[in-house]
Write a protein that holds these residues in place. Structure first.
Motif, short mmCIF file in Angstrom:
data_model
loop_
_atom_site.label_atom_id
_atom_site.label_comp_id
_atom_site.label_asym_id
_atom_site.label_seq_id
_atom_site.Cartn_x
_atom_site.Cartn_y
_atom_site.Cartn_z
N PRO A 4 74.98 -35.62 4.79
CA PRO A 4 73.65 -36.20 4.98
C PRO A 4 73.21 -36.09 6.45
CG PRO A 4 75.13 -37.75 3.87
CD PRO A 4 75.96 -36.61 4.37
N LEU A 5 71.93 -35.78 6.62
CA LEU A 5 71.34 -35.71 7.96
C LEU A 5 70.77 -37.09 8.27
CD1 LEU A 5 70.36 -33.90 10.34
CD2 LEU A 5 68.30 -33.50 9.00
N VAL A 6 71.31 -37.75 9.26
CA VAL A 6 70.84 -39.12 9.54
C VAL A 6 70.34 -39.25 10.98
CG1 VAL A 6 72.47 -40.14 7.89
CG2 VAL A 6 73.10 -39.97 10.31
N GLU A 7 69.56 -40.31 11.21
CA GLU A 7 69.13 -40.70 12.54
C GLU A 7 69.88 -41.97 12.91
OE1 GLU A 7 64.93 -41.24 12.46
OE2 GLU A 7 64.53 -39.14 11.95
N GLY A 8 69.78 -42.35 14.19
CA GLY A 8 70.47 -43.55 14.64
C GLY A 8 70.15 -44.75 13.77
N ASP A 10 69.51 -44.95 10.73
CA ASP A 10 70.08 -44.91 9.38
C ASP A 10 71.49 -45.49 9.36
OD1 ASP A 10 67.88 -43.65 8.20
OD2 ASP A 10 68.57 -41.70 8.92
N THR B 7 75.06 -37.98 -2.88
CA THR B 7 74.95 -38.93 -1.78
C THR B 7 73.73 -39.81 -2.06
OG1 THR B 7 73.79 -37.21 -0.59
CG2 THR B 7 76.05 -37.66 0.08
N LEU B 10 68.92 -42.25 1.51
CA LEU B 10 68.81 -43.07 2.71
C LEU B 10 67.64 -44.05 2.55
CD1 LEU B 10 69.19 -40.52 5.66
CD2 LEU B 10 70.84 -42.23 4.92
N SER B 11 67.85 -45.28 3.02
CA SER B 11 66.79 -46.28 2.95
C SER B 11 65.49 -45.79 3.61
CB SER B 11 67.24 -47.55 3.66
OG SER B 11 68.34 -48.11 3.00
N ARG B 12 65.66 -45.10 4.73
CA ARG B 12 64.49 -44.63 5.47
C ARG B 12 63.65 -43.70 4.61
NH1 ARG B 12 64.46 -40.05 8.84
NH2 ARG B 12 66.72 -39.99 8.67
N TYR B 13 64.31 -42.82 3.86
CA TYR B 13 63.57 -41.89 3.01
C TYR B 13 62.84 -42.63 1.89
CZ TYR B 13 65.92 -37.84 5.11
OH TYR B 13 66.36 -36.86 5.96
N TYR B 324 70.78 -56.65 14.54
CA TYR B 324 71.53 -56.13 15.68
C TYR B 324 72.02 -57.27 16.55
CZ TYR B 324 69.97 -51.50 14.52
OH TYR B 324 69.75 -50.33 13.86
N MET B 332 64.62 -52.53 18.58
CA MET B 332 65.24 -51.72 17.54
C MET B 332 64.64 -51.99 16.17
SD MET B 332 67.63 -49.90 19.04
CE MET B 332 68.65 -49.36 17.67
#
Lengths: 233, 338
Positions: A4-8, A10, B7, B10-13, B324, B332
């Motif tokens: 998986p390609l992730v960013e910070g 994620d 997989t 991702l939550s972001r997606y 965080y 953040m």
């Protein structure tokens, strides 16, 4: 590579373990191939203003809960003086001669290297060892007399900061410039993946200098990229 | 058919997929609303009732902040080129672009290409490009661009979890939009003094249908009897009309049911599905006439609140805000979309 390609953002760290944020809930992460510089990796450990990193990552790493590739501090291998030692490194570890020759590299920290560089400054490319992105370098054949003299002084003040190489005659490729097609310099960066065996990706990164006559193809200096195909035969 | 990817998404997606669909849907609705308002919608004095759009979007306060006088002439640019208005066409184009860029690895090249071109065109709009004469032309183009997008999405998006969040976003936005439209226009057209059943302005009621792209479908069902209650009933309760509240609530439920098939998501999805079930039951239990007599406005407000609650619950479930330790916590925190 199927990862998986992730960013910070994620990723997050809980109880010194790294997790990926997914719609199925947190998924544990054990290895990260990272493209961020050390100083942006973790605002708690390094640059506190970094919004790119993952707070707590470095502590998780210290405790052995996650593997980073490349490991912290490996930037030392990016030192351009390493170029000159590559044939010797290959011979030392493999007892072989390099199959692909590197560009001839002179280390200005060594007296002969410095003398050769100063003598041939107008023919050489001189690069700072610790920089990247095409910054701080001198391209001898394209420099004015004043620029050469200026650079010679910098070189003598701090010879260990520089290496020099012959100027490579980069190929050119047709490039769309405004409304016309013109010649611009390109290079090709292939990628090899080393695991149980070594394989070369069937493609590569072709970088193009968009300024007329420029040999600096780095994207940080306004360079572009070109689609690259590898023909099967 | 649903593909379970090896997989998890991702939550972001998921978040970007949902908002991409919501903003696209919102843009299409706004373009249609501007178009219909210009052509048909008139206030009691017979002038174009631009301010009804402010009411539908609950934008009266923001508009007053940006404009000292509530000039009607300023409402159109407020919804087309005003970048300080988050629900203007340019702001929506920007939001759509940002979400789509983040989704580049997931969406087809065709989807990105179309979206790239049309959002750029919108972002390059100048106030001067928009005269009374070409507003309709501009809105028609935006509406058609949005419809092209939905067509490409239908035809090319891979059917995995990301697709489900896209569908959720579209149905949530349609549910929200249809209740806003009914609420505002009903009360604009039917002042409280006027008894239900008195003579109605057919053109104005037809425009309500047109604003929801419902005119043709409604006429197929009821070629003769056009009454406010029929219209409200059609837009809220018709199971065959793709933009009705009941259709979209059903789709939200179906989509959540598909998500619940994945491993551990059954439990996670069940409070969300209960919320939708409550909405659907309340809609099924009442006729349009009963809804109107009991108070259409209160009911529409309740539904909007429930939908917004559902949106927040989905966010808290699938993309919970990261917690965080001490440092930089505010910086953040994710930017909330709405």
């Amino acid at each position: 590579m199927g990862v998986p390609l992730v960013e910070g953002k994620d990723l997050f760290v809980h109880d010194h373990k790294v997790f990926m944020r997914t719609v199925m809930g947190p998924k544990p992460v054990h290895a990260i191939y990272r493209r961020l510089n050390d100083e942006f990796l973790d605002p708690l450990a390094f640059n506190a203003d970094s919004l790119l990193g993952v707070p707590g990552l470095v502590e998780a790493y210290r405790r052995g809960n996650v593997t980073l590739a490349n490991a912290l501090g490996t930037g030392v291998a990016d030192d351009k003086a390493v170029y000159a030692y590559m044939p010797r490194i290959i011979r030392y570890y493999l007892n072989e001669d390099p199959i692909l020759d590197s560009v001839e590299t002179h280390i200005c920290a060594e007296p002969e290297g410095l003398a050769y560089t100063l003598e041939n400054l107008d023919k050489l490319v001189v690069k700072p060892v610790g920089e990247s992105g095409g910054y701080g370098l001198l391209i001898g054949p394209q420099a004015t007399r004043a620029e050469l003299d200026d650079f010679a002084r910098k070189l003598q003040d701090n010879p260990a900061n520089y290496i020099s190489q012959p100027t490579i005659g980069l190929s050119v490729t047709p490039t769309l410039c405004g409304n016309s097609v013109e010649a611009r310099h390109v290079d090709l960066r292939p990628f090899a993946v080393t695991g149980r065996s070594v394989w070369v990706l069937p493609g590569g990164l072709s970088r193009v200098a968009l300024r007329k006559g420029s040999l600096v193809v780095n994207s940080s200096q306004g360079g572009g990229s070109k689609d690259t195909w590898v023909m099967a035969s | 058919m649903m593909i379970v990817s090896p997989t998890p998404l991702l939550s972001r997606y998921a978040e970007c997929m949902m908002w991409l669909a919501r903003y696209m849907e919102r843009m299409e609705n706004l373009a249609r609303l501007l178009e219909v308002t210009e052509t048909f919608v008139r206030n009691a004095e017979g002038q174009t009732a631009w301010d009804s759009i402010l009411a539908i979007n609950s934008d009266e306060c923001l508009f007053e902040q940006l404009h000292t006088s509530a000039q009607h002439a300023e409402i159109v640019p407020f919804y087309v080129t005003e970048s300080r208005n988050p629900s203007s066409l340019v702001s929506l184009a920007q939001a759509v672009r940002e979400n789509a860029r983040a989704l580049r690895p997931l969406v087809s090249i065709e989807l990105w290409t179309q979206l790239n071109v049309f959002s750029r065109n919108l972002l390059n709009l100048k106030n001067g490009d928009m005269t009374e004469h070409n507003l309709a032309e501009l809105c028609t183009r935006v509406r058609q661009d949005c419809q092209t997008h939905f067509g490409i999405a239908e035809g090319t998006l891979y059917r995995d979890q990301a697709w489900l969040f896209y569908r959720l976003g579209k149905a949530l936005e349609r549910s929200d939009q249809i209740t806003r439209l009914i609420d505002i226009r009903y009360h604009m057209l039917l002042p409280r003094s006027e008894a239900p059943g008195s003579d109605i302005d057919l053109t104005q009621w037809t425009s309500v249908l047109r604003s929801a792209a419902a005119y043709h479908a409604f006429r197929r069902l009821r070629p003769v009897t056009l009454t406010p209650a029929n219209i409200v009933g059609f837009l809220l309760k018709n199971d065959g009309f793709p933009r009705s509240l009941s259709t979209n609530l059903r789709q939200i439920d179906e989509t959540l049911a598909l998500l619940a098939v994945h491993d551990n998501l059954r439990q996670i999805c069940s409070p969300l599905r209960e919320c939708v079930a409550e909405l659907r039951a309340s809609l099924q239990d009442q006729t349009a006439e009963e809804i109107i007599i009991r108070g259409l406005h209160d009911y529409m407000s309740w539904i909007q609140n429930q939908i917004s609650h559902l949106q927040n619950a989905i966010a808290a479930t699938f993309w919970p805000a990261p917690v965080y330790p001490d440092v930089a916590s505010t910086a953040m925190a994710d930017q909330e979309q709405s």
